[in-house]
Scaffold this motif. Structure first.
Motif, PDB file in Angstrom:
ATOM      1  N   ASN A   4       0.824  -1.205   0.000  1.00 39.18           N
ATOM      2  CA  ASN A   4       0.000   0.000   0.000  1.00 39.18           C
ATOM      3  C   ASN A   4       0.855   1.250   0.000  1.00 39.18           C
ATOM      4  N   THR A   5       1.955   1.223   0.724  1.00 44.81           N
ATOM      5  CA  THR A   5       2.861   2.366   0.764  1.00 44.81           C
ATOM      6  C   THR A   5       3.494   2.592  -0.602  1.00 44.81           C
ATOM      7  N   ASP A   6       3.899   1.515  -1.272  1.00 43.88           N
ATOM      8  CA  ASP A   6       4.482   1.636  -2.602  1.00 43.88           C
ATOM      9  C   ASP A   6       3.463   2.183  -3.609  1.00 43.88           C
ATOM     10  N   GLU A   7       2.223   1.696  -3.520  1.00 43.12           N
ATOM     11  CA  GLU A   7       1.179   2.191  -4.413  1.00 43.12           C
ATOM     12  C   GLU A   7       0.898   3.661  -4.156  1.00 43.12           C
ATOM     13  N   LEU A   8       0.836   4.043  -2.887  1.00 38.53           N
ATOM     14  CA  LEU A   8       0.595   5.442  -2.536  1.00 38.53           C
ATOM     15  C   LEU A   8       1.739   6.318  -3.032  1.00 38.53           C
ATOM     16  N   LYS A   9       2.966   5.836  -2.858  1.00 36.46           N
ATOM     17  CA  LYS A   9       4.132   6.594  -3.315  1.00 36.46           C
ATOM     18  C   LYS A   9       4.072   6.796  -4.822  1.00 36.46           C
ATOM     19  N   LYS A  10       3.765   5.738  -5.567  1.00 33.80           N
ATOM     20  CA  LYS A  10       3.679   5.832  -7.032  1.00 33.80           C
ATOM     21  C   LYS A  10       2.566   6.794  -7.447  1.00 33.80           C
ATOM     22  N   PHE A  11       1.418   6.694  -6.781  1.00 33.99           N
ATOM     23  CA  PHE A  11       0.306   7.597  -7.072  1.00 33.99           C
ATOM     24  C   PHE A  11       0.719   9.048  -6.852  1.00 33.99           C
ATOM     25  N   LEU A  12       1.364   9.316  -5.719  1.00 33.77           N
ATOM     26  CA  LEU A  12       1.773  10.685  -5.396  1.00 33.77           C
ATOM     27  C   LEU A  12       2.823  11.210  -6.378  1.00 33.77           C
ATOM     28  N   GLU A  13       3.764  10.368  -6.772  1.00 36.99           N
ATOM     29  CA  GLU A  13       4.773  10.792  -7.753  1.00 36.99           C
ATOM     30  C   GLU A  13       4.125  11.132  -9.090  1.00 36.99           C
ATOM     31  N   LYS A  15       0.995  12.070  -9.550  1.00 32.30           N
ATOM     32  CA  LYS A  15       0.178  13.270  -9.346  1.00 32.30           C
ATOM     33  C   LYS A  15       1.053  14.517  -9.353  1.00 32.30           C
TER      34      LYS A  15
END
Length: 140
Positions: A4-13, A15
């Protein structure tokens, strides 16, 4: 939990990257207004890209007649021969088509090319094609 942290990080990058492009576009529009550009009713702008032979975007072209701005997305250090070719093309168009232009460098890397007084699509396409050919060769 780490997935979940990796997915959130990728999403934020993604965005952040998207928002940076949007900010750059708005900064470009603001620079047009600050330079005294007054839009003509019914005139539409366009956004185009210049890609290298691998298909990667190396520059974005914002064209709102009579102004075109080419913003370089990858660091491109042009050899003297490419700079001479680019200058020759723009100088010929300056003499023949009555355009004005400005090339912005950051150290030895080209950052931006601004072109004013583009009177028609033919001149725009001629200049864009020439610049595209030079940038493609310089990045291959």
């Amino acid at each position: 939990m780490e997935a979940n942290t990796d997915e959130l990080k990728k999403f934020l990058e993604n965005k952040i990257s998207s928002l940076k492009k949007e900010i750059e576009y708005y900064e470009y529009l603001l620079s047009l207004l600050e330079s005294g550009y007054a839009p003509i009713k019914g005139n539409k702008g366009s956004l185009d890209s210049i890609k290298n032979r691998k298909g990667e975007i190396i520059a974005e072209v914002y064209f709102t007649p009579p102004i075109a701005k080419i913003i370089i997305r990858k660091k491109i250090s042009l050899q003297r021969a490419y700079i001479n070719a680019l200058s020759k093309i723009l100088e010929e168009s300056k003499d023949n088509d009555k355009i004005d232009y400005n090339i912005v460098f950051d150290n030895d890397a080209i950052k931006e090319i601004s072109i004013n007084n583009i009177k028609d699509d033919f001149i725009y396409n001629k200049i864009k094609s020439a610049i595209q050919a030079i940038l493609e060769r310089a990045t291959s």
